[in-house]
Write a protein that holds these residues in place. Structure first.
Motif, PDB file in Angstrom:
ATOM      1  N   CYS A   1       0.817  -1.227   0.000  1.00 55.03           N
ATOM      2  CA  CYS A   1       0.000   0.000   0.000  1.00 55.03           C
ATOM      3  C   CYS A   1       0.850   1.275   0.000  1.00 55.03           C
ATOM      4  N   ASP A   2       0.273   2.333  -0.599  1.00 55.38           N
ATOM      5  CA  ASP A   2       0.933   3.639  -0.613  1.00 55.38           C
ATOM      6  C   ASP A   2      -0.034   4.756  -0.214  1.00 55.38           C
ATOM      7  N   PHE A   3      -1.143   4.365   0.416  1.00 54.28           N
ATOM      8  CA  PHE A   3      -2.160   5.301   0.912  1.00 54.28           C
ATOM      9  C   PHE A   3      -2.675   4.644   2.194  1.00 54.28           C
ATOM     10  N   PHE A   4      -2.680   5.401   3.292  1.00 52.07           N
ATOM     11  CA  PHE A   4      -3.073   4.801   4.568  1.00 52.07           C
ATOM     12  C   PHE A   4      -4.138   5.663   5.247  1.00 52.07           C
ATOM     13  N   THR A   5      -5.331   5.083   5.432  1.00 48.17           N
ATOM     14  CA  THR A   5      -6.396   5.751   6.168  1.00 48.17           C
ATOM     15  C   THR A   5      -6.208   5.418   7.645  1.00 48.17           C
ATOM     16  N   LEU A   6      -5.771   6.413   8.413  1.00 46.79           N
ATOM     17  CA  LEU A   6      -5.479   6.206   9.830  1.00 46.79           C
ATOM     18  C   LEU A   6      -6.788   6.261  10.613  1.00 46.79           C
ATOM     19  N   ASP A   7      -7.178   5.110  11.148  1.00 54.33           N
ATOM     20  CA  ASP A   7      -8.468   5.001  11.821  1.00 54.33           C
ATOM     21  C   ASP A   7      -8.273   5.179  13.322  1.00 54.33           C
ATOM     22  N   VAL A   8      -8.767   6.293  13.831  1.00 51.27           N
ATOM     23  CA  VAL A   8      -8.593   6.589  15.258  1.00 51.27           C
ATOM     24  C   VAL A   8      -9.949   6.683  15.957  1.00 51.27           C
ATOM     25  N   ALA A   9     -10.949   6.032  15.359  1.00 47.76           N
ATOM     26  CA  ALA A   9     -12.324   6.136  15.874  1.00 47.76           C
ATOM     27  C   ALA A   9     -12.422   5.738  17.347  1.00 47.76           C
ATOM     28  N   GLU A  10     -11.682   4.710  17.742  1.00 48.05           N
ATOM     29  CA  GLU A  10     -11.784   4.225  19.124  1.00 48.05           C
ATOM     30  C   GLU A  10     -11.264   5.248  20.136  1.00 48.05           C
ATOM     31  N   MET A  11     -10.446   6.181  19.670  1.00 46.95           N
ATOM     32  CA  MET A  11      -9.862   7.161  20.592  1.00 46.95           C
ATOM     33  C   MET A  11     -10.662   8.463  20.649  1.00 46.95           C
TER      34      MET A  11
ATOM     35  N   GLY B   1       7.192  10.603   2.802  1.00 49.86           N
ATOM     36  CA  GLY B   1       6.907  10.955   1.409  1.00 49.86           C
ATOM     37  C   GLY B   1       6.610   9.772   0.508  1.00 49.86           C
ATOM     38  N   ASN B   2       6.656   8.556   1.075  1.00 49.72           N
ATOM     39  CA  ASN B   2       6.414   7.363   0.257  1.00 49.72           C
ATOM     40  C   ASN B   2       4.977   6.845   0.361  1.00 49.72           C
ATOM     41  N   PHE B   3       4.114   7.618   1.019  1.00 50.61           N
ATOM     42  CA  PHE B   3       2.710   7.216   1.130  1.00 50.61           C
ATOM     43  C   PHE B   3       1.855   8.449   1.389  1.00 50.61           C
ATOM     44  N   VAL B   4       0.565   8.310   1.100  1.00 47.61           N
ATOM     45  CA  VAL B   4      -0.414   9.378   1.320  1.00 47.61           C
ATOM     46  C   VAL B   4      -1.148   9.096   2.634  1.00 47.61           C
ATOM     47  N   PRO B   5      -1.082  10.006   3.626  1.00 49.06           N
ATOM     48  CA  PRO B   5      -1.838   9.782   4.860  1.00 49.06           C
ATOM     49  C   PRO B   5      -3.211  10.473   4.844  1.00 49.06           C
ATOM     50  N   GLU B   6      -4.216   9.718   5.270  1.00 48.37           N
ATOM     51  CA  GLU B   6      -5.559  10.276   5.493  1.00 48.37           C
ATOM     52  C   GLU B   6      -5.912  10.045   6.959  1.00 48.37           C
ATOM     53  N   VAL B   7      -6.589  11.011   7.566  1.00 47.19           N
ATOM     54  CA  VAL B   7      -7.097  10.816   8.925  1.00 47.19           C
ATOM     55  C   VAL B   7      -8.616  10.767   8.871  1.00 47.19           C
ATOM     56  N   SER B   8      -9.157   9.722   9.490  1.00 46.44           N
ATOM     57  CA  SER B   8     -10.608   9.505   9.494  1.00 46.44           C
ATOM     58  C   SER B   8     -11.179   9.952  10.833  1.00 46.44           C
ATOM     59  N   MET B   9     -12.074  10.957  10.776  1.00 51.42           N
ATOM     60  CA  MET B   9     -12.728  11.481  11.991  1.00 51.42           C
ATOM     61  C   MET B   9     -14.247  11.369  11.869  1.00 51.42           C
TER      62      MET B   9
END
Length: 420
Positions: A96-106, A174-182
């Motif tokens: 993968c080179d795109f990561f949806t960071l799931d922090v829903a539990e926090m 720089g080797n991946f695209v970060p997304e934050v899910s809120m």
């Protein structure tokens, strides 16, 4: 922002439960390019889906790369490790080179009081009168308000920071695209709350390129938006204004854009999204993950014969295990049990009756949202069929692919990105 992998202005999250429709999905992006707009495909499949199906992220990569090669796609494309955390990220690192960071539990878990106090002290611009360009009324806040918002979201942002730094350690900056899910929270964030979240993300030095906030209304799986469209329109425009302001104020990446989760089939808000994005000159990421699986079923039913039999069998099994299948998705589906036809009735249906009930065509009186939503969460049934289901897809590839491409281009890409 360090130069690195950059998500283009427009992108569409395409899910492919069984890794058979990458070419058909990419064909819709080729059609978009031919129509004058570049829409980058982002293939996404969550850890939960991999667990249910028994697949690996590496298989998604193989399918995407093969489609790109076959269609001669030379523009950017990505593979999203959808909704990962530190416990689930390992298997996604290589492909993968795109990561949806799931922090829903926090979300909602209070951060350390010292961290909250330090955040409030660091950001005096968020206390008092907060004026965001392109939003009519300034926001009036005080220290207690900012402290309250930080208490709700800071621990989640800190968690995103931990995941991001782990990814940097493993993959390099720089080797991946970060997304934050809120988006998995009870209430939509106001623009000033979104601004506070973005300030916290900037403090954590996460160069996010997309953020998925919570919007008003219900984003049920595979069916239209349920809610107040004018209110959504107002919120979406204000979120774009807050992002534009945060980019300038906190030095976040210039291509930071909104991500609309469970965005497939939300036909009644597509015009509002298109108009707002055009107004701000902004980008947007539309996630359409589950709709492809339903188009596979539609294609099989349309093909008739054994394809139709498999579609009917999937429904019968889904119907008899509906409580178990629906439980993990309870907050994002609304099924009226009284509207579900019995398997016996469905067994007597023609291809046209099955596709009319399932295809998302609101002008067709036979369209059945409850039937569609049950099948949406019923992909586990097809997974248990194993080779039999996959063989049926391959045997009926032409009709399945036509449905997948048409659905993605005509019903999603055209209204959102082309405004047609």
């Amino acid at each position: 922002m360090a130069e690195g992998l950059k998500l283009p202005k427009f992108s569409v999250g395409v899910g492919d439960r069984f890794a058979h429709q990458a070419k058909a999905q990419l064909a819709a992006c080729v059609m978009a390019a031919n129509a004058g707009v570049e829409v980058s495909p982002v293939w996404n499949k969550s850890n939960r889906e991999h667990m249910i199906i028994g697949s690996e992220p590496s298989q998604t990569r193989v399918a995407a790369d093969a489609a790109v090669k076959e269609l001669g796609w030379t523009k950017p494309y990505f593979l999203d490790a959808d909704h990962i955390n530190l416990n689930t990220v390992e298997r996604f690192l290589a492909p993968c080179d795109f990561f949806t960071l799931d922090v829903a539990e926090m979300i909602g878990k209070p951060a350390d009081a010292k961290d909250v106090a330090a955040f409030v002290n660091r950001h005096p611009e968020l206390v008092g009168t907060v004026t965001i360009p392109h939003i009519d009324e300034p926001f009036k806040t005080d220290e207690a308000f900012v402290t309250g918002v930080a208490n709700k979201f800071l621990a989640a942002v800190q968690d995103a920071g931990r995941i991001y730094r782990f990814l940097v350690e493993k993959k390099g900056a720089g080797n991946f695209v970060p997304e934050v899910s809120m988006d998995e929270t009870d209430y939509p964030q106001t623009p000033v709350e979104l601004l506070i979240i973005l300030a916290a993300i900037a403090d954590e030095k996460i160069p996010i390129q997309t953020i998925a906030p919570k919007f008003t209304g219900r984003f049920n799986k595979g069916v239209d938006y349920v809610g107040d469209v004018p209110q959504f329109t107002k919120e979406f425009n204000e979120d774009l204004a807050a992002i534009a302001f945060a980019i300038k104020t906190y030095g976040l990446p210039e291509n930071l854009k909104l991500s609309v989760h469970s965005g497939s089939d939300k036909f009644s808000i597509y015009q509002a999204i298109h108009d707002a994005v055009k107004r701000f000159g902004a980008g947007v990421h539309l996630k359409t993950a589950g709709t492809t699986w339903l188009e596979e079923l539609i294609g099989l039913a349309e093909a008739g014969g054994s394809g139709l039999e498999i579609a009917k069998e999937v429904y019968a099994e889904a119907y008899s295990h509906r409580e178990e299948l629906c439980a993990p998705y309870a907050t994002v589906i609304d099924i009226d049990p009284a509207k579900l036809p019995s398997p016996e009735e469905v067994n007597g249906w023609t291809s046209e009756q099955f596709t009319s009930a399932l295809r998302h065509d609101q002008s067709n009186k036979a369209y059945n949202p409850s039937f569609r939503q049950l099948l949406h969460v019923g992909f586990k049934v097809a997974a248990k069929m194993g080779e039999r289901y996959l063989n049926a897809l391959e045997a009926n590839e032409a009709v399945v692919a036509r449905n997948v491409t048409t659905n993605l281009f005509d019903r999603h890409i055209k209204p959102v990105f082309l405004g047609q």
